[in-house]
Design a protein around this motif. Sequence first.
Motif, PDB file in Angstrom:
ATOM      1  N   ASN A 103       0.829  -1.206   0.000  1.00 55.21           N
ATOM      2  CA  ASN A 103       0.000   0.000   0.000  1.00 55.21           C
ATOM      3  C   ASN A 103       0.866   1.259   0.000  1.00 55.21           C
TER       4      ASN A 103
ATOM      5  N   SER B 238       2.430   1.761  -3.446  1.00 57.82           N
ATOM      6  CA  SER B 238       1.426   2.328  -4.357  1.00 57.82           C
ATOM      7  C   SER B 238       1.238   3.818  -4.101  1.00 57.82           C
ATOM      8  N   GLU B 239       1.210   4.197  -2.830  1.00 59.36           N
ATOM      9  CA  GLU B 239       1.055   5.617  -2.475  1.00 59.36           C
ATOM     10  C   GLU B 239       2.231   6.441  -2.991  1.00 59.36           C
TER      11      GLU B 239
ATOM     12  N   GLN C  12       4.233   5.647  -5.503  1.00 61.30           N
ATOM     13  CA  GLN C  12       4.177   5.647  -6.963  1.00 61.30           C
ATOM     14  C   GLN C  12       3.113   6.617  -7.469  1.00 61.30           C
ATOM     15  N   ASP C  13       1.979   6.704  -6.780  1.00 59.84           N
ATOM     16  CA  ASP C  13       0.899   7.596  -7.205  1.00 59.84           C
ATOM     17  C   ASP C  13       1.205   9.060  -6.912  1.00 59.84           C
ATOM     18  N   SER C  14       1.758   9.327  -5.723  1.00 67.23           N
ATOM     19  CA  SER C  14       1.964  10.718  -5.297  1.00 67.23           C
ATOM     20  C   SER C  14       3.340  11.266  -5.639  1.00 67.23           C
ATOM     21  N   GLY C  15       4.320  10.393  -5.764  1.00 68.41           N
ATOM     22  CA  GLY C  15       5.691  10.846  -5.991  1.00 68.41           C
ATOM     23  C   GLY C  15       6.347  11.402  -4.740  1.00 68.41           C
TER      24      GLY C  15
ATOM     25  N   PRO D 183      10.491   7.721  -3.852  1.00 70.83           N
ATOM     26  CA  PRO D 183      10.478   7.441  -5.300  1.00 70.83           C
ATOM     27  C   PRO D 183      11.907   7.192  -5.780  1.00 70.83           C
TER      28      PRO D 183
END
Length: 177
Positions: free
Chosen positions: A114, A117-118, A120-123, A165
């Motif tokens: 999780n 994913s966070e 990767q989504d937010s950078g 990241p």
Amino acid sequence: MSETTDKSELMKRLDEEGDVAADYLEELLDIADLDGDIEITVEADRASLAVVTEGESDSRLKRLVGRDGEVLEALQELTRLAVQSETGERSRLMLDIDGFRDNRRKVISEIAQNAVSEVQDSGAEVALEPMNPFERKVVHDIVAKAGLSSDSDGVGPNRHVVIKPAELVEGDSEAAE
């Protein structure tokens, strides 16, 4: 020496560690009058021992796990010391009792996925809650597989993983705890 010989020597040493640790744990179980079988494997170039029961789990084994695995951590360190005393070499063996670490690995893996994913989504970086060394290692492994970077930060019981990241990598990550 060839790689095959090195690997053979490592496996021989890990087998010896496992045998010494199993003897130590069998004595401990006898003293505590607890039933359990000991399974010895080698995972990620370290001996791994599990105290298991057939059929219904002996609820008394849970006492050897303790609250949040605290007793299990202590038993693992004592077992490592017993191995070191016998072999003269530092041990990195892992100990699991009644499936506690295996279950905890699943929970931590989900938390790590999780968080990956966070990131990767937010950078943006994500700092996780404090974890013990076993749990941090699980997170570092998942983060590395995802191609991101991770570091451990904090001291003692406040030590936690920060996931970054890939482009924020500053030096080497602390993936080999």
